[in-house]
Structures are given as C-alpha cells and as structure tokens.
Design an enzyme around this catalytic site. Structure first.
Site, PDB file in Angstrom:
ATOM      1  N   GLU A 141      -3.603   4.367  -1.507  1.00 33.44           N
ATOM      2  CA  GLU A 141      -3.700   3.733  -2.816  1.00 33.44           C
ATOM      3  C   GLU A 141      -4.547   4.540  -3.793  1.00 33.44           C
ATOM      4  O   GLU A 141      -4.349   4.473  -4.998  1.00 33.44           O
ATOM      5  CB  GLU A 141      -4.283   2.324  -2.647  1.00 33.44           C
ATOM      6  CG  GLU A 141      -4.196   1.488  -3.888  1.00 33.44           C
ATOM      7  CD  GLU A 141      -4.689   0.069  -3.667  1.00 33.44           C
ATOM      8  OE1 GLU A 141      -5.018  -0.580  -4.668  1.00 33.44           O
ATOM      9  OE2 GLU A 141      -4.759  -0.376  -2.526  1.00 33.44           O
ATOM     10  N   LYS A 157      -9.652   4.601  -0.880  1.00 35.11           N
ATOM     11  CA  LYS A 157      -9.531   3.211  -1.324  1.00 35.11           C
ATOM     12  C   LYS A 157      -8.658   2.485  -0.310  1.00 35.11           C
ATOM     13  O   LYS A 157      -7.480   2.794  -0.156  1.00 35.11           O
ATOM     14  CB  LYS A 157      -8.915   3.121  -2.718  1.00 35.11           C
ATOM     15  CG  LYS A 157      -8.899   1.685  -3.217  1.00 35.11           C
ATOM     16  CD  LYS A 157      -8.296   1.559  -4.576  1.00 35.11           C
ATOM     17  CE  LYS A 157      -8.406   0.128  -5.066  1.00 35.11           C
ATOM     18  NZ  LYS A 157      -8.012  -0.885  -4.082  1.00 35.11           N
ATOM     19  N   ASP A 187      -6.647  -0.646   1.384  1.00 38.43           N
ATOM     20  CA  ASP A 187      -5.794  -1.711   0.870  1.00 38.43           C
ATOM     21  C   ASP A 187      -5.795  -2.861   1.874  1.00 38.43           C
ATOM     22  O   ASP A 187      -4.982  -2.906   2.793  1.00 38.43           O
ATOM     23  CB  ASP A 187      -4.378  -1.167   0.664  1.00 38.43           C
ATOM     24  CG  ASP A 187      -3.535  -2.064  -0.221  1.00 38.43           C
ATOM     25  OD1 ASP A 187      -4.086  -3.034  -0.780  1.00 38.43           O
ATOM     26  OD2 ASP A 187      -2.321  -1.810  -0.344  1.00 38.43           O
TER      27      ASP A 187
END
Length: 198
Positions: A155, A20, A22
C-alpha cells in the site's frame, strides 16, 4: 498517533521509514490479569486473535504497545480482504509492532521515537514470540522505497520523524503516509420510504 497522508516525500536524515501495513491498527495492553488487544475505538479484539494475545503474555505488566494485525497472502504481502475473510479461509495472521507507549508502568509518550524504538527492540520484542513481529525500519532513499513498495504490491510507506513524541489520536504531520497508488473515498447512502406515505 495517526499518520497524515501527504503527497510530498519527507526529506531523509531525520525520518524512519516502514512498510504501510494494511490491517487492523491495535494496541497491545498487558496488565496483571493478562494481555489484551484493543482497537483504536477501544473494542476488545482479544477473542478474534487469540494466538496474538498468547504471544504477548510475556510482556511486563502495565505495558502498552502499538501495532497492526495483518493477514499475509501467499507472497507474504498484507491483504485486508484476507483479514476480513479470516473466519472462512486460513491465512497467516501476524501482529507487527512499531511503537511502545508504556513499559512496566512507565509512560513513554513524551520520549522521541528514536528512543521508543530502541526500547521496543531491546526490551519489548524479546518478551514476545510469533505471530508477533517487529515492523522493520527500512534504510534506502525514499523514492526507491516507494518504487519497491509499488513493485511488491504494498500500500505504501510510512515516514516517521525520529524526534516525534507520541500524540494519541492526532494527525500532526510527524508521521506521513506515502501511498503507492491514489485512492478514492466513496460514501454510500440510502433511504427507506415511509410506510403509508407518511
């Protein structure tokens, strides 16, 4: 397509996993007049990331790709604060591609993710250069991936169902965010007193 947060991990087998990122989610749009980078709200980000736009110019006309613009810290980890400080401090800016929505005028929205990903790797990626990169697909048990992401200060992980079609703006549960740490949403409000008590 927007990933839905979900506390439970999707089962392995029919899912692909990616880091993921960011940063700023952005669509790369290539037409006969050149490449552009657009935010989810259709704001033109091209002038803010000119190196990314130049690197996308090799794409076939009438192509649309989905990805995320990130700033990397000294460990190579995406950092949203560094992305926000890009005008005052120089950090590597990258655009990680993870999906292709149209290629050479052909809509790919109804193709399953596994086929879109294959086209992204085979056709779209060879047409671009640094700072545009492919978001890697991770292969390991999901619990191990989440633990690794936590150890690296990432994240989280995004799980994507391999048979999912692309549904713009939808949270269908076909893409699921697996966060490494709990977050909180905070709403800040304020008011201005009226002049003369009115």
């Amino acid at each position: 397509f927007r990933a839905a947060p979900k506390p439970a991990s999707p089962e392995s087998g029919s899912w692909a996993y990616e880091v993921k990122l960011d940063g700023y989610r952005a669509l790369a749009v290539k037409s006969g007049s050149g490449a552009r980078l657009l935010s989810r709200n259709n704001r033109d980000l091209s002038s803010e990331f000119p190196d990314v736009v130049r690197a996308l110019d090799g794409l076939a006309d009438n192509s649309i790709l989905d990805g995320e613009v990130v700033a990397l810290d000294e460990r190579g980890v995406p950092s949203f604060p560094l992305l926000q400080q890009r005008r005052t401090a120089k950090h590597p800016i990258m655009y990680y591609l993870f999906d292709v929505l149209a290629l050479g005028g052909r809509s790919l929205l109804r193709l399953p993710l596994r086929e879109r990903r294959e086209l992204l790797e085979r056709v779209a990626m060879p047409a671009v250069a640094d700072p545009v990169r492919l978001s890697a697909t991770l292969e390991a048990p999901v619990a191990d991936l989440i633990a690794l992401a936590r150890d690296r200060g990432l994240e989280g992980i995004v799980a994507k169902r391999l048979e999912s079609v692309y549904e713009p703006g939808q949270r269908s549960g076909e893409w699921v965010k697996l966060r490494t740490k709990a977050g909180q949403e905070l709403v800040v409000g304020g008011y201005l007193p009226a002049a003369n008590g009115v």
